[in-house]
Each structure stands twice: as C-alpha cells, then as structure tokens.
Scaffold this motif. Structure first.
Motif, PDB file in Angstrom:
ATOM      1  N   ILE A 251      -4.371  54.447  35.692  1.00 61.05           N
ATOM      2  CA  ILE A 251      -3.350  53.413  35.827  1.00 61.05           C
ATOM      3  C   ILE A 251      -3.188  52.658  34.512  1.00 61.05           C
ATOM      4  CG2 ILE A 251      -2.779  51.242  37.001  1.00 61.05           C
ATOM      5  CD1 ILE A 251      -3.900  52.483  39.522  1.00 61.05           C
ATOM      6  N   PHE A 258       0.054  43.122  31.342  1.00 63.38           N
ATOM      7  CA  PHE A 258      -1.151  43.950  31.456  1.00 63.38           C
ATOM      8  C   PHE A 258      -1.196  44.964  30.316  1.00 63.38           C
ATOM      9  CE2 PHE A 258      -0.216  42.568  35.789  1.00 63.38           C
ATOM     10  CZ  PHE A 258      -1.451  42.068  36.167  1.00 63.38           C
ATOM     11  N   TYR A 261      -4.375  46.957  29.924  1.00 60.58           N
ATOM     12  CA  TYR A 261      -5.035  47.389  31.156  1.00 60.58           C
ATOM     13  C   TYR A 261      -5.112  48.910  31.213  1.00 60.58           C
ATOM     14  CZ  TYR A 261      -6.298  47.482  36.115  1.00 60.58           C
ATOM     15  OH  TYR A 261      -6.948  47.666  37.312  1.00 60.58           O
ATOM     16  N   ALA A 265      -8.308  54.985  38.899  1.00 60.72           N
ATOM     17  CA  ALA A 265      -8.140  54.890  40.350  1.00 60.72           C
ATOM     18  C   ALA A 265      -8.846  56.049  41.033  1.00 60.72           C
ATOM     19  CB  ALA A 265      -6.655  54.904  40.701  1.00 60.72           C
ATOM     20  N   GLY A 266      -9.405  55.781  42.204  1.00 60.19           N
ATOM     21  CA  GLY A 266     -10.057  56.845  42.959  1.00 60.19           C
ATOM     22  C   GLY A 266     -10.704  56.301  44.212  1.00 60.19           C
ATOM     23  N   THR A 295      -8.885  45.909  43.555  1.00 56.39           N
ATOM     24  CA  THR A 295      -8.009  46.358  44.612  1.00 56.39           C
ATOM     25  C   THR A 295      -6.773  45.500  44.398  1.00 56.39           C
ATOM     26  OG1 THR A 295      -8.913  44.741  46.145  1.00 56.39           O
ATOM     27  CG2 THR A 295      -9.887  46.933  46.193  1.00 56.39           C
ATOM     28  N   PHE A 296      -5.754  45.715  45.162  1.00 59.61           N
ATOM     29  CA  PHE A 296      -4.490  45.028  44.939  1.00 59.61           C
ATOM     30  C   PHE A 296      -4.665  43.523  44.749  1.00 59.61           C
ATOM     31  CE2 PHE A 296      -0.799  43.043  47.200  1.00 59.61           C
ATOM     32  CZ  PHE A 296       0.116  43.253  46.190  1.00 59.61           C
ATOM     33  N   ASN A 297      -4.374  43.053  43.544  1.00 59.56           N
ATOM     34  CA  ASN A 297      -4.344  41.621  43.288  1.00 59.56           C
ATOM     35  C   ASN A 297      -5.681  40.898  43.462  1.00 59.56           C
ATOM     36  OD1 ASN A 297      -2.559  39.908  42.243  1.00 59.56           O
ATOM     37  ND2 ASN A 297      -1.152  39.960  43.973  1.00 59.56           N
ATOM     38  N   GLN A 298      -6.766  41.624  43.708  1.00 61.20           N
ATOM     39  CA  GLN A 298      -8.049  40.941  43.793  1.00 61.20           C
ATOM     40  C   GLN A 298      -9.167  41.839  43.290  1.00 61.20           C
ATOM     41  OE1 GLN A 298      -8.055  39.873  47.899  1.00 61.20           O
ATOM     42  NE2 GLN A 298      -8.677  41.875  48.598  1.00 61.20           N
ATOM     43  N   GLU A 302     -18.527  44.675  44.865  1.00 60.08           N
ATOM     44  CA  GLU A 302     -19.097  46.009  45.068  1.00 60.08           C
ATOM     45  C   GLU A 302     -18.133  46.867  45.867  1.00 60.08           C
ATOM     46  OE1 GLU A 302     -22.728  45.595  47.329  1.00 60.08           O
ATOM     47  OE2 GLU A 302     -21.606  45.397  49.192  1.00 60.08           O
ATOM     48  N   MET A 307     -13.938  53.655  50.200  1.00 56.00           N
ATOM     49  CA  MET A 307     -12.945  52.722  49.657  1.00 56.00           C
ATOM     50  C   MET A 307     -12.130  53.342  48.512  1.00 56.00           C
ATOM     51  SD  MET A 307     -15.260  49.236  49.677  1.00 56.00           S
ATOM     52  CE  MET A 307     -14.124  48.182  48.836  1.00 56.00           C
ATOM     53  N   SER A 308     -10.837  53.061  48.507  1.00 58.34           N
ATOM     54  CA  SER A 308      -9.966  53.404  47.377  1.00 58.34           C
ATOM     55  C   SER A 308      -9.876  52.192  46.471  1.00 58.34           C
ATOM     56  CB  SER A 308      -8.567  53.775  47.863  1.00 58.34           C
ATOM     57  OG  SER A 308      -8.551  55.058  48.425  1.00 58.34           O
ATOM     58  N   VAL A 309     -10.317  52.330  45.238  1.00 56.96           N
ATOM     59  CA  VAL A 309     -10.335  51.194  44.313  1.00 56.96           C
ATOM     60  C   VAL A 309      -9.876  51.651  42.936  1.00 56.96           C
ATOM     61  CG1 VAL A 309     -12.247  50.005  45.496  1.00 56.96           C
ATOM     62  CG2 VAL A 309     -12.753  51.640  43.675  1.00 56.96           C
ATOM     63  N   THR A 310      -9.828  50.711  41.992  1.00 59.50           N
ATOM     64  CA  THR A 310      -9.570  51.040  40.600  1.00 59.50           C
ATOM     65  C   THR A 310     -10.672  50.400  39.759  1.00 59.50           C
ATOM     66  OG1 THR A 310      -7.197  51.079  41.025  1.00 59.50           O
ATOM     67  CG2 THR A 310      -7.887  50.868  38.732  1.00 59.50           C
TER      68      THR A 310
ATOM     69  N   LEU B   4     -16.540  50.171  56.698  1.00 60.33           N
ATOM     70  CA  LEU B   4     -15.171  49.656  56.754  1.00 60.33           C
ATOM     71  C   LEU B   4     -14.709  49.567  58.204  1.00 60.33           C
ATOM     72  CD1 LEU B   4     -13.280  51.633  53.934  1.00 60.33           C
ATOM     73  CD2 LEU B   4     -14.324  49.372  53.798  1.00 60.33           C
ATOM     74  N   SER B  12      -7.323  52.880  53.095  1.00 57.23           N
ATOM     75  CA  SER B  12      -7.944  53.585  51.980  1.00 57.23           C
ATOM     76  C   SER B  12      -7.529  55.056  51.948  1.00 57.23           C
ATOM     77  CB  SER B  12      -9.465  53.449  52.103  1.00 57.23           C
ATOM     78  OG  SER B  12     -10.097  54.414  51.321  1.00 57.23           O
ATOM     79  N   ILE B  15      -3.862  55.261  50.733  1.00 56.30           N
ATOM     80  CA  ILE B  15      -3.772  55.032  49.286  1.00 56.30           C
ATOM     81  C   ILE B  15      -4.255  56.268  48.530  1.00 56.30           C
ATOM     82  CG2 ILE B  15      -4.801  53.704  47.381  1.00 56.30           C
ATOM     83  CD1 ILE B  15      -4.593  51.215  49.185  1.00 56.30           C
ATOM     84  N   PHE B  16      -5.330  56.876  49.031  1.00 54.81           N
ATOM     85  CA  PHE B  16      -5.833  58.111  48.407  1.00 54.81           C
ATOM     86  C   PHE B  16      -4.748  59.192  48.417  1.00 54.81           C
ATOM     87  CE2 PHE B  16      -7.869  62.288  48.675  1.00 54.81           C
ATOM     88  CZ  PHE B  16      -8.685  62.260  47.557  1.00 54.81           C
ATOM     89  N   ARG B  19      -1.887  58.362  45.935  1.00 59.04           N
ATOM     90  CA  ARG B  19      -2.287  58.616  44.545  1.00 59.04           C
ATOM     91  C   ARG B  19      -2.360  60.114  44.262  1.00 59.04           C
ATOM     92  NH1 ARG B  19      -7.247  54.238  44.332  1.00 59.04           N
ATOM     93  NH2 ARG B  19      -6.068  52.446  43.569  1.00 59.04           N
ATOM     94  N   LYS B  47       0.022  48.805  46.424  1.00 59.37           N
ATOM     95  CA  LYS B  47      -1.430  48.647  46.306  1.00 59.37           C
ATOM     96  C   LYS B  47      -2.064  49.796  45.523  1.00 59.37           C
ATOM     97  CE  LYS B  47      -2.928  45.815  50.162  1.00 59.37           C
ATOM     98  NZ  LYS B  47      -4.046  45.595  51.070  1.00 59.37           N
ATOM     99  N   PHE B  49      -1.028  51.549  43.054  1.00 58.46           N
ATOM    100  CA  PHE B  49      -0.829  51.630  41.609  1.00 58.46           C
ATOM    101  C   PHE B  49      -0.942  50.296  40.901  1.00 58.46           C
ATOM    102  CE2 PHE B  49       1.474  55.121  43.655  1.00 58.46           C
ATOM    103  CZ  PHE B  49       0.741  56.171  43.131  1.00 58.46           C
ATOM    104  N   TRP B  50      -1.220  49.234  41.635  1.00 60.50           N
ATOM    105  CA  TRP B  50      -1.323  47.913  41.048  1.00 60.50           C
ATOM    106  C   TRP B  50      -2.310  47.931  39.882  1.00 60.50           C
ATOM    107  CZ3 TRP B  50      -5.023  44.381  39.908  1.00 60.50           C
ATOM    108  CH2 TRP B  50      -4.572  43.089  39.590  1.00 60.50           C
ATOM    109  N   ALA B  52       0.258  48.434  37.915  1.00 57.45           N
ATOM    110  CA  ALA B  52       1.447  49.151  37.461  1.00 57.45           C
ATOM    111  C   ALA B  52       2.481  49.183  38.591  1.00 57.45           C
ATOM    112  CB  ALA B  52       1.080  50.575  37.066  1.00 57.45           C
TER     113      ALA B  52
END
Lengths: 437, 299
Positions: A251, A258, A261, A265-266, A295-298, A302, A307-310, B4, B12, B15-16, B19, B47, B49-50, B52
């Motif tokens: 991303i 940004f 930035y 992501a994964g 995660t979105f805006n926050q 951990e 979980m899908s995170v960046t 979760l 999740s 979103i996976f 992406r 969410k 791509f944030w 972006a």
C-alpha cells in the motif's frame, strides 16, 4: 428490546439483539456421510429445529415433497441447490449453509456423498474447524467411515463429532451405540491420535439429540449435537506460536498527507505480532522492526490470526507480494525440495516430471513433480509404492522441486503456511490440494 | 484471548479477498448497485487499502428504472471516496439493438442488465468484477465460489467449478475470460445489517420507512412509476413502506414497515419469517430463475 438478556432457553430471534450478536464466535464445520446415512436430513433438521428456515423456503420444500409423493416434509430437500440436483435427487457440489444460535454463528460446508467424493470432502474440510462423521446405526463402521475419518485427519480438522444416526431403527439401544463407538475407536486411535473426538447417538429423522435432547435415549450422556457445536473450544485452532505474515499487497498512497507511507497488507497466518517486534523479511533476510500495525484509521498493539492488517516497518526495504515477514527468532523452513501429500482433483492424471504452477500463501512459483513416493489406499491405509499413476480422487505422497524456495511449516503445525495448490498451466484448472509434510 | 468474533472474522476474510483481487488482476472493478450489499463492499474496500484510495472503479449497471434516492446516494458516495464511476446503460443497449425491451404487464429490465453488464466488462476489458452476492440469498448462490470463473461468453458452469481450497484463490484465466468475485459470500442478511449498524454506514433513505405510492401484485408491494404497467384491477395507494433489498423499481418488492432506524430494521428482520429474496419479483419466475440467469452471466 432486552439487549442485556442472554436467555439460556432458545427463543427465536433472541440471538439477534446486537449485544449478543456481536459477541458470537464463528464455527465452520463440514459433514461427511454417504448418500444413505441421512446427511441431508441431518442438516435440514439442524436448520429446521434451530428455526433458521424461513416460511417461503419451507413452503417450497412442502410443495416439492408433495410433488414427489412423500407424506411428510422431506427436510433433505432444504439442501438441494441446482436444477440437476433437484431432478436427480443428488448433490453435485459443495454447498454452504448458515445458521446462528445465541452462542455461535455456523457455516456448514455440505459436501455431496457420491460423485467425486474425495475432491469435495477435501474442499469442504480445508476451511473447517469441526467435522461431523455420520454412521448409520444399522451398518456400523464401514469402509466409508474409514475413508471419511482419514480425510478429516489428513486435513487436520481439529474437532471430530461422530454422529451415530438412525438410532430409531435400532430401538434406541445403548449397546448398539457402545459397540459402534468401540469399533470406531479401534480405528481412530491410529488415525486421530490425541484428537478431540466425541460420539453422539441421534435420529436426524425424528430430531433425537440433534437440537433437542432425546427422550428415547436417556442413557446417553453426550448431550445434543447442537450443544457440542456451540461449546467446542475453538480458540486454539489457529497457530498462535510461530509468527507468519505473508505479504499480500503493497500500500503506497499517492497523496501528500501520506507521502512516505509504505504499508505491507496481509493476513496474519500464524503467531502474534506486536508493535516493536524485531522481524526478518524473507527471502532477502533483511531485519527490521514493526513500527505500526494499521487497520482502517486506527492502530493495533498486537495482531493474531486470522486478522487482515497492514504492517509498517522502520526501514525502507524492497518487499513485494509473496515475501514473508517473520520474527527474528522463529523462522519457517525455506526450501525448493518439498514433500507433499496431495489430493488429486482433476480427470487428467498427474504427470510425473510434469510442470505445474504453485500457489502457496501469497506466493506464486512453478514446480516439477520429481517423484511419486506412494499412493495411499484410503480404505486400508496401505502405501502403494509401486503405483505411480495419480488419478482423480487419489491421495498420494509426492516430491516437488520449485523454481524459487517456499517459506513453509508442516501442515500439521500450521494449516495456512503448510498448504498449497497445483494448477495446470495450460488450462488454469486447480489440479491438486497439497499438504506439506 | 486471541479470538475474533464472527463479524470481525468475516470482515477480515472479505478484506483478504478484496486485496487478493487487487493483487491478482490487472483491471478489476466493483459492481455497484446502490444496494446495501454493494455499499458494504465499498466500505470494506476502503478499509482494505487505507490510507490509499480504492484502486478500482465502481461500475453501475443502470436500468434507467432506478429509485431517485439510489442515484443521489451513488453520486455522493463516489464523491466522498474519490472513486471513479463507470455507468453501463441498459437504455443504451436497447437503443443499439443489443437488448430487447420485455413486453407485457410484468416487463422488467432486470434480465436485460446481463447484456449491458457483459458489454461493459468487454468494453473496459475488466478481468475481475467484484460483486455483493451472498451464499445465503438463494439456492444457486449457495454453490458459488469466492473466485467464480466465467468463460469468454461470461457464462457460469456450475457443474464444472474449480475446487476452492483453504484461502488460496486461483484467479488464472485465458484472454477474454473473467472472474466474478464475491468477498461477502459467507455473510448472511443479518450479518450485513449488524455490520452496517456497528460501522455506522450510511444507506439510501429508501431502506427506512417512507410514504410512497404503491400497488399490490401477487403478494408483493411494488412502487408506482411512469414505466410500471398496471392492470385495471390494480389500485394505487399510499403506504408506509421500506425496501428490504434495492434493485430496479420493476422488481423490488417493498415491505410495509415503520422501521426508521437500524435498530428497528434489525428487530424487524429478526422477526421476519420470509427470506430477503422472497420479495424479489425476479426470483418468482421459476424455481431455477437465479441459476438460469447466473449461467448466462448475471450478477
């Protein structure tokens, strides 16, 4: 609305107050049974007695039952999907069903009994936390039961519920149940050493021990099937030990705000990642530190599977899709020579020395199948070493040599980093499911 | 505890998948109908791509028979997310002779959308179209994959689908073929509403109660509009209604309802004993109506 109330007695609709609903866990399970074991009836019964069937669906099934000349509502018809299935009274493909109770939401992978059985059961089992293995009380443990159990163990489904069905046709006798349980254990102690296996006597047709406790089997202490599904502990089903983060997508916002930035992501595939953790990026081997888990805006302190995170890192490193971020002190195996148990899923047999595309986590490589070590007879569990032709629905142990190394764990340790698929490069069809040994 | 809740897990997973589309395809698009499911998809894409922006355009297949509120909502959403909007017009397909308007009292442009959709996919060379289909909606959809392969004619072959294992998605295809991708496959109608509530997502006003001129046909309330043909025996009345699903006016059944908040709607749905598509006029055509449309390339 009584948002605060958690009623132990099931009332339709109580699971939908937001407070209860947002706290529910998700359980995915698959059902294994042959055509006559009453699998569709069992699923129909679960949906019907848990009040997950809507009036228009029930009306449609009533009409269809009448049309076929059956006297009572045929609950099995609730699970038919395609036109050919309704016409021929068979199930062709895996279908997914949904229902909820105040405790959990459930996803059922309903796999068909006969056509391409292994292929479909493997597909349904690949995402399941639990498997229901159905046994007809009149027939006891059969070759089919062995086959279903073996596939469930091969796919490392964490919880097994053996339902001994059609108890009504055996006068609800305890000795029938106990005999089948003993027979099953003889076999399963080899197939599922140390696994969570439970046994429940039921009658799907009459509803005994499915959702409501049976008055006909007061000797049974196993509780109902629904109770088991609601209470099986699932918090340890993911590997929370070995940190694994396959990079899925990079991303890079092209916006002033940004400007610098760069996020990776994964989805967390193993272990727990914290802000500040020292990590290594594979294959480059370069070290860095996690600066944020977005995660979105926050931001999170951990993150854990699934979980899908960046992630953002302290150093500017060249990272692309298919790379893996792991803790400095806990690396996966990195190799191009990989031993895999495969389930073959296509009409065209496996080509020894043939080339296939491989998808493993987010990584795409190519491979050559260098050797077929053996094909497994899943009825007897014998290894057939001389047999080299791997055909549709066969389970075999093979050696792969990949063009670039994969970063993996044994499938028995991590179902995400231990699984892969083989794809035919000319037709693009998915040919095999692979579990790394 | 490291566990979760189910909506978090579904989020999740979605979103996976979204992406994965951005990573595996060169020209993806998101099919946007203005209905709640596609609005949730836009939210999930944001969410995914944030910080972006969403890296693919929104595609609206416009039957020309929309609720005005849906179009207004669409335009403000596009502006809010700085998204790119592409509109495929069914009217244009009819004018070009690519599609033929249905005749008679039950005429609808719902089926014609397939022509416009496939033409739009071809025109912009989209190789993946993200849609809001859910497996709980309809029996043919219960068999749908996350990554659903379509041949060069846009057709779905339900008996010959690729097996889909774990969360490994095979998006490989030949030139001219494309994929339909359904990130919210595993969500139920209730999940969608609870998520909208939890995330505080804006919806077009027609999802909430309002007064509207309607008429009753075959067990379904339909909205009055200049292009809606009514039988002589059918009478216009003003009722308090809301939409449970939003599609083309000609096939969207309205429910009599006074629900004016998300809490009200959730309560109403929990008590409802008819499925969401029970009010869809397009599904009433036959037992396999959805399966047949899907095979031809429908959403």
């Amino acid at each position: 609305m009584q948002d605060e109330e958690m009623t132990p007695q099931k009332q339709p609709g109580s699971e939908f107050s937001s407070k209860v609903y947002l706290d529910m866990e998700l359980l995915r399970f698959t059902t294994a049974g042959s055509v006559d074991d009453g699998k569709s009836t069992l699923i129909g019964r679960l949906l019907y007695d848990s009040k997950s069937i809507f009036e228009d669906q029930l009306d449609a099934v009533k009409k269809a039952s009448l049309k076929k000349g059956s006297e009572h509502i045929n609950l099995a018809l609730l699970t038919d999907g395609l036109r050919a299935e309704r016409e021929q009274g068979i199930t062709i493909d895996v279908a997914y069903r949904y229902f909820a109770t105040p405790q959990r939401k459930f996803i059922i992978a309903d796999t068909p009994g006969h056509i391409q059985y292994t292929r479909n059961m493997v597909t349904g089992a690949s995402t399941a936390n639990a498997a229901i293995i159905l046994i007809d009380a009149r027939n006891g443990v059969t070759e089919q039961t062995h086959r279903h159990s073996y596939i469930a163990s091969l796919l490392e489904i964490p919880h097994i519920i053996v339902c001994i069905n059609k108890m009504d046709l055996q006068d609800y006798r305890q000795d029938v149940f106990e005999k089948i349980k003993t027979d099953f254990k003889l076999f399963s102690d080899k197939v599922f050493p140390g696994k969570d296996v439970r046994f429940i006597p039921i009658s799907a047709l009459h509803g005994d021990n499915v959702v409501d406790p049976s008055d006909n089997m007061t000797w049974s202490r196993e509780g109902t099937l629904l109770h088991a599904l609601e209470t099986i502990p699932i918090s340890n089903d993911y590997n929370l030990t070995d940190g694994r983060f396959p990079v899925q997508y990079i991303i890079r916002p092209e916006m002033d705000e940004f400007h610098d930035y760069r996020g990776y992501a994964g989805r967390i595939s193993g272990g727990i990642f914290h802000k500040g953790d020292k990590v290594v990026v594979l294959p480059s081997g370069i070290s860095s530190v996690i600066t944020s888990i977005d995660t979105f805006n926050q931001q999170a302190e951990e993150s854990f599977p699934p979980m899908s995170v960046t992630l953002t890192l302290a150093d500017d490193i060249d990272i692309s899709r298919g790379d893996m971020i792991v803790p400095e002190d806990n690396l996966p195996t990195q190799s191009s020579e990989i031993e895999v148990m495969i389930c073959w899923m296509n009409q065209r047999p496996l080509q020894v020395n043939g080339k296939y595309a491989v998808k493993h986590t987010t990584r795409d490589v190519r491979c050559v199948v260098t050797d077929v070590k053996y094909i497994l007879n899943i009825n007897t569990l014998e290894k057939q070493v001389e047999e080299k032709t791997v055909k549709l629905n066969d389970i075999a142990c093979v050696m792969l040599r990949t063009t670039k190394p994969l970063f993996f764990d044994p499938y028995s340790r991590n179902r995400i980093t231990g699984s892969l698929i083989l794809i035919d490069e000319s037709t693009n069809e998915t040919m095999a499911a692979g579990m790394i040994l | 505890m490291h566990q979760l809740h189910h909506l978090q897990e579904l989020e999740s997973e979605a979103i996976f998948v979204i992406r994965e589309v951005a990573a595996q395809f060169e020209r993806p698009a998101l099919l946007f109908s203005g209905g709640k499911d596609s609005i949730v998809l836009v939210h999930l894409s944001q969410k995914a791509f944030w910080p972006a922006r969403i890296p693919f355009p929104l595609v609206h297949i416009d039957t020309g028979h929309n609720f005005v509120e849906t179009l207004q909502f669409r335009d403000s959403l596009v502006e809010k997310f700085h998204a790119r909007l592409i509109v495929g017009s069914v009217q244009e397909s009819i004018d070009n002779g690519r599609a033929v308007e249905e005749q008679g009292i039950n005429a609808s442009r719902n089926v014609l959308q397939t022509v416009t959709l496939l033409d739009t996919i071809e025109k912009y060379k989209f190789d993946a179209a993200i849609g809001g289909g859910r497996r709980d909606e309809e029996k043919a959809r219960a068999k749908e994959r996350f990554f659903s392969h379509r041949d060069e004619f846009g057709q779905w072959d339900p008996k010959n689908q690729r097996p889909e294992l774990w969360n490994i998605f095979n998006g490989k295809k030949r030139m001219g073929e494309h994929f339909r991708v359904f990130p919210i496959s595993n969500w139920t109608e209730m999940d969608i509403w609870q998520y909208i509530h939890q995330e505080n997502i804006d919806l077009p006003s027609i999802y909430y109660t309002h007064e509207r001129e309607v008429f009753y046909r075959d067990g379904v309330w339909l909205a009055c509009a200049p292009f809606m043909k009514m039988k002589e025996t059918e009478k216009t009345e003003v009722r308090k209604v809301r939409c449970r699903t939003v599609g083309d006016i000609s096939c969207t059944g309205l429910s009599l309802s006074t629900a004016n908040s998300l809490e009200d709607i959730i309560r109403e749905i929990a008590a409802t004993r008819v499925t969401e598509r029970g009010g869809r006029y397009d599904d009433k055509r036959s037992d396999a109506a959805m399966e047949d449309r899907k095979k031809e390339g429908y959403f």
